[in-house]
Design an enzyme around this catalytic site. Structure first.
Site, PDB file in Angstrom:
ATOM      1  N   CYS A 112       0.809  -1.227   0.000  1.00 37.28           N
ATOM      2  CA  CYS A 112       0.000   0.000   0.000  1.00 37.28           C
ATOM      3  C   CYS A 112       0.838   1.272   0.000  1.00 37.28           C
ATOM      4  O   CYS A 112       0.314   2.361  -0.241  1.00 37.28           O
ATOM      5  CB  CYS A 112      -0.933   0.009   1.197  1.00 37.28           C
ATOM      6  SG  CYS A 112      -1.969  -1.438   1.258  1.00 37.28           S
ATOM      7  N   HIS A 236      -3.375   7.055   2.976  1.00 39.46           N
ATOM      8  CA  HIS A 236      -3.760   5.761   2.404  1.00 39.46           C
ATOM      9  C   HIS A 236      -5.141   5.394   2.940  1.00 39.46           C
ATOM     10  O   HIS A 236      -5.401   5.474   4.140  1.00 39.46           O
ATOM     11  CB  HIS A 236      -2.719   4.707   2.798  1.00 39.46           C
ATOM     12  CG  HIS A 236      -3.149   3.314   2.480  1.00 39.46           C
ATOM     13  ND1 HIS A 236      -3.728   2.972   1.273  1.00 39.46           N
ATOM     14  CD2 HIS A 236      -3.105   2.156   3.210  1.00 39.46           C
ATOM     15  CE1 HIS A 236      -4.009   1.686   1.274  1.00 39.46           C
ATOM     16  NE2 HIS A 236      -3.646   1.169   2.434  1.00 39.46           N
ATOM     17  N   ASN A 266     -10.137  -0.336   0.522  1.00 36.42           N
ATOM     18  CA  ASN A 266      -8.676  -0.254   0.472  1.00 36.42           C
ATOM     19  C   ASN A 266      -8.205  -0.817  -0.871  1.00 36.42           C
ATOM     20  O   ASN A 266      -8.308  -2.019  -1.108  1.00 36.42           O
ATOM     21  CB  ASN A 266      -8.098  -1.058   1.646  1.00 36.42           C
ATOM     22  CG  ASN A 266      -6.575  -1.072   1.662  1.00 36.42           C
ATOM     23  OD1 ASN A 266      -5.934  -0.613   0.720  1.00 36.42           O
ATOM     24  ND2 ASN A 266      -6.011  -1.603   2.726  1.00 36.42           N
TER      25      ASN A 266
HETATM   26  N1  ACO Z   1     -17.835  -8.692  10.232  1.00 35.95           N
HETATM   27  C1  ACO Z   1     -18.152  -8.980  11.515  1.00 35.95           C
HETATM   28  N2  ACO Z   1     -17.252  -9.345  12.438  1.00 35.95           N
HETATM   29  C2  ACO Z   1     -15.973  -9.407  12.056  1.00 35.95           C
HETATM   30  C3  ACO Z   1     -15.567  -9.113  10.750  1.00 35.95           C
HETATM   31  C4  ACO Z   1     -16.555  -8.755   9.819  1.00 35.95           C
HETATM   32  N3  ACO Z   1     -16.272  -8.470   8.539  1.00 35.95           N
HETATM   33  N4  ACO Z   1     -14.254  -9.247  10.660  1.00 35.95           N
HETATM   34  C5  ACO Z   1     -13.814  -9.599  11.869  1.00 35.95           C
HETATM   35  N5  ACO Z   1     -14.854  -9.719  12.721  1.00 35.95           N
HETATM   36  C6  ACO Z   1     -14.804 -10.091  14.102  1.00 35.95           C
HETATM   37  C7  ACO Z   1     -13.598 -10.953  14.407  1.00 35.95           C
HETATM   38  O1  ACO Z   1     -13.860 -12.313  14.136  1.00 35.95           O
HETATM   39  C8  ACO Z   1     -13.392 -10.698  15.875  1.00 35.95           C
HETATM   40  O2  ACO Z   1     -14.311 -11.478  16.581  1.00 35.95           O
HETATM   41  P1  ACO Z   1     -13.859 -12.214  17.956  1.00 35.95           P
HETATM   42  O3  ACO Z   1     -13.443 -11.096  18.879  1.00 35.95           O
HETATM   43  O4  ACO Z   1     -15.092 -12.935  18.368  1.00 35.95           O
HETATM   44  O5  ACO Z   1     -12.725 -13.088  17.549  1.00 35.95           O
HETATM   45  C9  ACO Z   1     -13.803  -9.259  15.999  1.00 35.95           C
HETATM   46  O6  ACO Z   1     -14.657  -8.950  14.907  1.00 35.95           O
HETATM   47  C10 ACO Z   1     -12.614  -8.329  15.937  1.00 35.95           C
HETATM   48  O7  ACO Z   1     -13.068  -7.151  16.436  1.00 35.95           O
HETATM   49  P2  ACO Z   1     -12.079  -5.990  16.799  1.00 35.95           P
HETATM   50  O8  ACO Z   1     -10.855  -6.517  17.419  1.00 35.95           O
HETATM   51  O9  ACO Z   1     -12.850  -4.981  17.555  1.00 35.95           O
HETATM   52  O10 ACO Z   1     -11.757  -5.450  15.363  1.00 35.95           O
HETATM   53  P3  ACO Z   1     -10.844  -4.241  15.102  1.00 35.95           P
HETATM   54  O11 ACO Z   1     -11.402  -3.043  15.750  1.00 35.95           O
HETATM   55  O12 ACO Z   1      -9.416  -4.605  15.318  1.00 35.95           O
HETATM   56  O13 ACO Z   1     -11.064  -4.059  13.549  1.00 35.95           O
HETATM   57  C11 ACO Z   1      -9.905  -4.329  11.495  1.00 35.95           C
HETATM   58  C12 ACO Z   1     -10.615  -5.039  12.658  1.00 35.95           C
HETATM   59  C13 ACO Z   1     -10.914  -3.448  10.793  1.00 35.95           C
HETATM   60  C14 ACO Z   1      -9.392  -5.389  10.552  1.00 35.95           C
HETATM   61  C15 ACO Z   1      -8.760  -3.469  12.065  1.00 35.95           C
HETATM   62  O14 ACO Z   1      -7.951  -4.251  12.879  1.00 35.95           O
HETATM   63  C16 ACO Z   1      -7.934  -2.849  10.966  1.00 35.95           C
HETATM   64  O15 ACO Z   1      -8.399  -2.013  10.233  1.00 35.95           O
HETATM   65  N6  ACO Z   1      -6.630  -3.207  10.896  1.00 35.95           N
HETATM   66  C17 ACO Z   1      -5.753  -2.659   9.876  1.00 35.95           C
HETATM   67  C18 ACO Z   1      -6.054  -3.355   8.619  1.00 35.95           C
HETATM   68  C19 ACO Z   1      -5.423  -2.673   7.455  1.00 35.95           C
HETATM   69  O16 ACO Z   1      -5.375  -1.470   7.358  1.00 35.95           O
HETATM   70  N7  ACO Z   1      -4.982  -3.496   6.520  1.00 35.95           N
HETATM   71  C20 ACO Z   1      -4.512  -3.038   5.301  1.00 35.95           C
HETATM   72  C21 ACO Z   1      -3.088  -2.711   5.361  1.00 35.95           C
HETATM   73  S1  ACO Z   1      -2.539  -2.038   3.904  1.00 35.95           S
HETATM   74  C22 ACO Z   1      -1.939  -3.213   2.825  1.00 35.95           C
HETATM   75  O17 ACO Z   1      -0.765  -3.327   2.649  1.00 35.95           O
HETATM   76  C23 ACO Z   1      -2.935  -4.109   2.075  1.00 35.95           C
END
Ligand code: ACO
Length: 311
Positions: A112, A236, A266
């Site tokens: 990214c 980003h 993204n």
């Molecule tokens: N729908 C519903 N529930 C979900 C989903 C979904 N799509 N995805 C995950 N969950 C659940 C998980 O299973 C987990 O459940 P559990 O606690 O029972 O195991 C829970 O939601 C996780 O919740 P949180 O920890 O509150 O989630 P968080 O606030 O960390 O958000 C997210 C998750 C959005 C992925 C966040 O961590 C994030 O944005 N991280 C950065 C990701 C990113 O930017 N990636 C791209 C990088 S750039 C590149 O190089 C591609």
């Protein structure tokens, strides 16, 4: 003269996939996706459109916007982690299709942060006077490496391309500062394993909320400015909460930050390029505005640019 951006372009596929559409294929819901990421919908390319096609459409627009012809281009840099094939590069495919017969061509892989790596690499060739026009593109068809059964990742990504021409602008405008970095130790948090993207969302989130604000402020200071001098922020487009961390660090109002993540999700290396083209085309960025472009990604990698807009 100074290295700056002389033209921009973007392309996103027509096919819109909403959060409600995803509710039908994985156990998720619109409310979770909106509140955790800020994403409302994303564009997904059809089978007959690959990364090089999207790169081509965005490039055509950028070349027109810069008022140059393809044969004026000296170098093509394509940032992508989803090339059509391992080789030849997307850059070479584009060189042929655009008729950019004088251009050297290569792909850059920095996930990214790829568009930032491309722009900053292009700047070096312009500054030394070796080249006059460099085409930099961020293009991704992430849908082909997305596991559509994994709700942790499939709700996050989209397809698209953005392009910019880097060339000479007047001394007081153009790229004033930049920062690039990498931390290979964090590579395990975000990678393509076998066919699909795998991510430790929480670790990537922790890294990003630290790095994006820090790099944003660094390029402002390096340009000899204060955060009050920032007119527009293009982070980003990964997650609205990460973007908000950068915005809060610079203390700028919400309308001064691009938030196209809600429409496109993204799009990895394409996201900053698409957001920049859109901001310019919408009139959100005007001549003499000081703008900050900042990205982070798998690798781990990061990059930021401080730029006085205009030719
Ligand atoms: N729908 C519903 N529930 C979900 C989903 C979904 N799509 N995805 C995950 N969950 C659940 C998980 O299973 C987990 O459940 P559990 O606690 O029972 O195991 C829970 O939601 C996780 O919740 P949180 O920890 O509150 O989630 P968080 O606030 O960390 O958000 C997210 C998750 C959005 C992925 C966040 O961590 C994030 O944005 N991280 C950065 C990701 C990113 O930017 N990636 C791209 C990088 S750039 C590149 O190089 C591609």
């Amino acid at each position: 003269m100074n290295a700056g951006i002389t033209g921009v372009g973007k392309y996103v596929p027509e096919n819109i996939v909403t959060n409600h559409d995803l509710e039908k294929i994985v156990d998720t819901n619109d409310e979770w996706i909106r509140t955790r990421t800020g994403i409302e919908e994303r564009r997904i390319a059809s089978d007959d459109i690959d990364t090089s096609d999207m790169a081509y459409y965005a490039s055509e627009q950028a070349i027109r916007d810069a008022g140059i012809s393809p044969t004026d281009i000296d170098l093509i840099l394509i940032a992508t982690v989803t090339p059509d094939k391992p080789f030849p590069t997307v850059a070479c495919m584009l060189q042929e299709r655009l008729g950019a017969t004088k251009a050297a061509a290569m792909d850059i892989s920095a996930a990214c942060a790829g568009f930032m790596y491309g722009v900053i690499t292009a700047k070096q060739f312009i500054d030394t006077g070796v080249y006059k026009h460099v085409l930099v593109v961020g293009a991704e068809k992430l849908s082909k490496i997305t596991d559509w059964t994994d709700r942790n990742t499939c709700v996050l990504f989209g397809d698209g391309a953005g392009a910019a021409i880097i060339g000479n602008v007047s001394e007081e405008r153009g790229i004033k500062s930049f920062e690039l970095g990498a931390d290979g130790g964090g590579g395990k948090y975000l990678q393509q394993e076998e066919k699909f993207i795998q991510m430790n969302g929480r670790e990537v989130f922790k890294f990003a909320v630290r790095q994006m604000p820090e790099s944003s402020l660094n390029v402002v200071k390096q340009a000899g400015l204060n955060k009050e001098d920032v007119d527009y922020l293009i982070p980003h487009q990964a997650n609205i909460r990460i973007m908000e961390a950068a915005r809060n660090k610079l203390d700028i109002p919400v309308e001064k930050m691009n938030t196209s993540v809600k429409k496109y999700g993204n799009t990895s290396s394409a996201s900053i390029a698409i957001a920049l083209a859109e901001a310019v085309q919408n009139g959100d960025v005007k001549d003499d505005d000081f703008i900050v472009l900042v990205g982070f990604g798998g690798g781990l990698t990061w990059g930021a640019v401080g730029l006085r807009w205009g030719k």
